[in-house]
Scaffold this motif. Structure first.
Motif, mmCIF file in Angstrom:
data_model
loop_
_atom_site.group_PDB
_atom_site.id
_atom_site.type_symbol
_atom_site.label_atom_id
_atom_site.label_comp_id
_atom_site.label_asym_id
_atom_site.label_seq_id
_atom_site.Cartn_x
_atom_site.Cartn_y
_atom_site.Cartn_z
ATOM 1 N N PHE A 163 -4.531 1.367 -3.603
ATOM 2 C CA PHE A 163 -4.310 0.009 -3.105
ATOM 3 C C PHE A 163 -5.264 -1.000 -3.734
ATOM 4 C CE2 PHE A 163 -5.334 -3.242 0.182
ATOM 5 C CZ PHE A 163 -4.128 -3.910 0.151
ATOM 6 N N LYS A 164 -6.474 -0.544 -4.063
ATOM 7 C CA LYS A 164 -7.502 -1.500 -4.520
ATOM 8 C C LYS A 164 -7.110 -2.272 -5.784
ATOM 9 C CE LYS A 164 -10.086 1.435 -7.609
ATOM 10 N NZ LYS A 164 -11.313 1.883 -8.201
ATOM 11 N N VAL A 165 -6.152 -1.763 -6.567
ATOM 12 C CA VAL A 165 -5.765 -2.544 -7.765
ATOM 13 C C VAL A 165 -5.154 -3.890 -7.380
ATOM 14 C CG1 VAL A 165 -5.400 -0.534 -9.269
ATOM 15 C CG2 VAL A 165 -3.436 -1.532 -8.059
ATOM 16 N N LEU A 166 -4.695 -4.002 -6.129
ATOM 17 C CA LEU A 166 -4.087 -5.270 -5.702
ATOM 18 C C LEU A 166 -5.098 -6.276 -5.164
ATOM 19 C CD1 LEU A 166 -0.828 -4.116 -3.865
ATOM 20 C CD2 LEU A 166 -1.006 -5.121 -6.144
ATOM 21 N N LEU A 167 -6.331 -5.852 -4.941
ATOM 22 C CA LEU A 167 -7.282 -6.745 -4.261
ATOM 23 C C LEU A 167 -7.551 -8.071 -4.991
ATOM 24 C CD1 LEU A 167 -9.776 -4.161 -2.720
ATOM 25 C CD2 LEU A 167 -8.054 -5.532 -1.523
ATOM 26 N N PRO A 168 -7.758 -8.058 -6.318
ATOM 27 C CA PRO A 168 -7.962 -9.360 -6.977
ATOM 28 C C PRO A 168 -6.746 -10.286 -6.829
ATOM 29 C CG PRO A 168 -8.690 -7.572 -8.398
ATOM 30 C CD PRO A 168 -7.959 -6.930 -7.254
ATOM 31 N N LEU A 169 -5.571 -9.693 -6.833
ATOM 32 C CA LEU A 169 -4.348 -10.478 -6.668
ATOM 33 C C LEU A 169 -4.251 -11.046 -5.249
ATOM 34 C CD1 LEU A 169 -1.513 -11.291 -7.785
ATOM 35 C CD2 LEU A 169 -0.676 -9.118 -6.888
ATOM 36 N N ILE A 170 -4.558 -10.212 -4.271
ATOM 37 C CA ILE A 170 -4.536 -10.644 -2.873
ATOM 38 C C ILE A 170 -5.553 -11.766 -2.653
ATOM 39 C CG2 ILE A 170 -5.294 -9.854 -0.585
ATOM 40 C CD1 ILE A 170 -3.733 -7.233 -1.160
ATOM 41 N N PRO A 183 -7.369 -6.604 -12.937
ATOM 42 C CA PRO A 183 -6.961 -5.348 -13.569
ATOM 43 C C PRO A 183 -5.960 -5.633 -14.696
ATOM 44 C CG PRO A 183 -6.602 -5.296 -11.183
ATOM 45 C CD PRO A 183 -6.892 -6.719 -11.553
ATOM 46 N N LEU A 237 2.631 1.699 -3.431
ATOM 47 C CA LEU A 237 1.718 2.202 -4.458
ATOM 48 C C LEU A 237 1.452 3.685 -4.251
ATOM 49 C CD1 LEU A 237 -0.868 -0.723 -4.676
ATOM 50 C CD2 LEU A 237 0.710 0.010 -6.468
ATOM 51 N N GLN A 278 -2.077 -10.318 -11.893
ATOM 52 C CA GLN A 278 -2.630 -11.481 -11.207
ATOM 53 C C GLN A 278 -1.550 -12.547 -11.089
ATOM 54 O OE1 GLN A 278 -4.192 -12.871 -8.996
ATOM 55 N NE2 GLN A 278 -6.298 -12.492 -9.654
ATOM 56 N N GLU A 284 0.845 -1.211 0.000
ATOM 57 C CA GLU A 284 0.000 0.000 0.000
ATOM 58 C C GLU A 284 0.881 1.263 0.000
ATOM 59 O OE1 GLU A 284 -1.881 0.615 3.774
ATOM 60 O OE2 GLU A 284 -3.526 1.802 2.958
ATOM 61 N N LEU A 310 -0.759 5.437 -6.830
ATOM 62 C CA LEU A 310 -1.680 4.386 -7.265
ATOM 63 C C LEU A 310 -2.526 3.894 -6.090
ATOM 64 C CD1 LEU A 310 0.936 2.457 -9.404
ATOM 65 C CD2 LEU A 310 -1.053 3.681 -10.306
ATOM 66 N N SER A 365 4.915 -3.819 -6.212
ATOM 67 C CA SER A 365 3.918 -3.917 -5.132
ATOM 68 C C SER A 365 3.295 -5.304 -5.106
ATOM 69 C CB SER A 365 2.805 -2.884 -5.330
ATOM 70 O OG SER A 365 3.356 -1.616 -5.528
#
Lengths: 317, 317
Positions: free
Chosen positions: A220-227, B155, A213, B141, A210, A218, B194
Motif C-alpha cells: 500500500f505504501k507506494v500510494l502514500l505520496p499520491l494520497i 515512486p 494492490l 503521482q 489497498e 504490491l 489502484s
C-alpha cells in the motif's frame, strides 16, 4: 456554577469557579468525560496538555475508562451512579444512540452543571428537559486512539443554549484551536455529512486501493505520496479543478481496460463505473454535439440515466 | 546511441553520448518531450532543475509547447515533422489513444533513440515494431500545471526492452526520486487502477463534499484539516484499521438521518448508501448472530445482495 468570563463569578471559591485571571479560572473548571472512545481520548488529552483539570472519566468498559483516566490524571468509573455530582463541565462523547438513552440518568442530580456533547449529527435539543445548561462542542476531525492529533488546526463548532455558556465554550475551544465557529444544529449536521464524504468514504477508497494492490502483491505504501498530494492539492485548487484521471479526460480506452480488470469483482466494478460516470458528468455538464467527442458524451449521458450503472447488469447485482 | 553507464560509451562525441563522469554524461543526454500536459510539464521541469538538457518540446497546441519550452530552456514545435532526429531520449506523455495513433509517425527516422512513454495503463509493447529501443517511465503521482511537486518522494516505475536501457532509466529516475522500481506492464496497470481509487475517486469525493457544503453556504476549507489527517493517518495505520464514521460503527440513526438529508439528491444518496454498506460489510465480514447487533448485521447483509442499493429504487434510478 461554573466560571464564565465576566459573568457569574463566585469569588472566594477555589477550583471550579476560581479566582485569578481568566485563563487560570478557565483551567480551574473541573471536567468529567462521559465516554472514553476515540474522540474523548483525543479531546481529553488535548485539554489535559493545556492544563485543564480532568477530574473523572466514565466508560461502560472499565479498561477504557482506566486507560484514558491514567493518561490525563483523572479518576475513573464504569458506574454512571458513581460519576461525581459537582464538576463544572460534563463532556459526553458517547455513541449517539447510547447518549440519547443515558441522558436522563447522566444528568440527574447534576442539573446545575454545563453539559455538552461532541456529535456532528445530534441536535443540541437532545439535552432539553434534562439539563438546564447545555450545548455542543464538535471538533471536525477523525480521531483514533493510536494517533494524537494537533488540536490547534482543528475547526471546533460550538453551540449553547445560554449566551454565557456559549462564551465559555468559545474560550475553552479557543484555548485548544484557533478555528472556533458558532454553528447551529442544522449547520453541524451538514458539516458532519460532508465530513463523511471527505473522510470516511475517502478512507474507504484507500482501503479498496489497498485490497486491489494486495491482489497483485504490491504494498500500500507506494500510494502514500499520491494520497498526500491529492490532499495537499485541494488546499490550492478547488476539488473540481484538481480532478485528474481517465474519467475527467473521457479516456474510454483506459476506463474499459480498468473495468475488464475488475470484471471479477462486482463491488469494485460498480464503484469504478458510477464514480467514473459521476466525474465525467461533472466535467462535461452539457451533452456535446457535432464534434469528435460526441460519442463519448452520448455514452456517458446514456449511462447517466441510471447513475452510471450498466443497465444490463442491474438485476444481477 | 545514447550513453548508458558502463555500456556502449562512444568516446569523443560530445553531449548525447558524452565523456566525463557518469552524472555529467547522464545529464548530457539530449531529451525531447512529446506532449506538454500536466505530467510532461512536471517531469520536464524536474529534469531541467536537475540539470538535464531538454532540447525540444512538441505539442499539438503551440501555446502549450511554447509555455513548457520556455520554462525549461528548450525549443518547441507543434509540427511532428519538425521534431529533431538526433536526440538521445524521447519522452512521450500524450493521451494514451493519441500516443498509440502517432507512434509510427513519431518514431519514423528516429528509430535509434530510446523511446519511453509515461502512462500507467499502456503496455510497453505499444512501441514494438516502430522503435528499436523503448521502455516506460511511470511516475505514480497526480500532476497539475499549477502545482510543482517534489519528485524526490514520487515512486517511479520503469521498464525497458533492453537491459542497458533499463539501467539508463534506473539512473535517470534515480536522479529524480529515491523510490525507483522496475515493474512490468501488468504490475503498472494494477498500480494505475489502484491510483484511480486512491486519488481520482478520492478527489471526486472531496468535490462532492464541496458541493454539499456549498448548498449550506459553508466554505470547503473547513474540511482541510480533516482531509489532511485522513491522508496522514494511513501512513501509520492500514486504511481498514483507520476507518471511522457512522458506517463502520453501524450507527443506523446517523445513516438514516444522512440519507434523509440526501433524499433530493439521487447521486449523493446512491453514493452514500453503497459506500456505507461497503464500509460496514468490510468491518463485519460475518453475519452477526444471537447478540444485540444482529438486527444491524441482517440489515446490511440483505442490502449486500445488491451492493447496498435499496432494491425498490433500482428501476427508478
Amino acid at each position: 456554577m461554573m466560571y464564565v468570563k465576566g459573568n457569574h463569578v463566585h469569588k472566594g471559591k477555589a477550583s471550579v469557579e476560581g479566582g485569578g485571571n481568566g485563563a487560570s479560572r478557565l483551567l480551574d473548571t473541573s471536567v468529567v468525560f462521559i465516554g472514553a472512545g476515540n474522540l474523548a481520548t483525543n479531546l481529553a488529552k488535548a485539554m489535559h496538555a493545556k492544563g485543564y483539570r480532568i477530574r473523572q472519566v466514565y466508560s461502560r468498559t472499565e479498561a477504557s475508562a482506566r486507560t484514558l483516566a491514567q493518561a490525563v490524571g483523572a479518576a475513573y468509573t464504569n458506574d454512571l451512579a458513581a460519576v461525581v455530582n459537582d464538576a463544572g463541565l460534563y463532556i459526553s462523547a458517547l455513541k449517539d444512540d447510547v447518549l440519547q438513552e443515558l441522558i436522563p440518568q447522566m444528568v440527574n442530580g447534576r442539573e446545575k452543571a454545563l453539559w455538552v456533547h461532541t456529535a456532528g449529527s445530534l441536535p443540541m435539543r437532545v439535552w432539553y428537559g434534562a439539563a438546564e445548561r447545555y450545548g455542543v462542542l464538535y471538533p471536525l476531525q477523525t480521531f483514533s486512539k493510536q494517533r494524537e492529533v494537533d488540536f490547534a488546526e482543528i475547526p471546533i463548532f460550538i453551540e449553547a443554549r445560554r449566551e454565557a455558556d456559549l462564551r465559555f465554550l468559545h474560550e475553552l475551544a479557543g484555548s485548544l484551536s484557533h478555528a472556533v465557529y458558532e454553528a447551529d444544529s442544522e449547520t453541524r449536521k451538514a458539516l458532519h455529512l460532508s465530513a463523511v464524504f471527505a473522510c470516511n468514504f475517502t478512507n474507504h477508497l484507500y482501503a479498496l486501493a489497498e485490497a486491489l494492490l494486495k491482489r497483485y502483491g504490491l504494498p500500500f505504501k507506494v500510494l502514500l505520496p499520491l494520497i498526500d498530494e491529492t490532499a495537499r492539492k485541494v488546499h490550492e485548487l478547488a476539488p473540481h479543478e484538481a480532478q485528474t484521471g481517465p474519467a475527467v479526460r473521457g479516456d474510454e480506452r483506459v476506463m474499459e481496460l480498468h473495468e475488464e480488470m475488475l470484471a471479477d469483482d462486482e463491488r469494485l466494478g460498480l464503484f469504478y463505473s458510477i464514480l467514473s460516470a459521476s466525474i465525467y458528468d461533472d466535467a462535461h455538464p452539457e451533452p456535446l454535439a457535432d464534434d469528435a467527442e460526441n460519442e463519448v458524451g452520448d455514452d456517458f449521458n446514456e449511462k447517466d440515466i441510471n447513475c452510471g450503472l450498466p443497465v444490463i447488469d442491474i438485476e444481477d447485482l
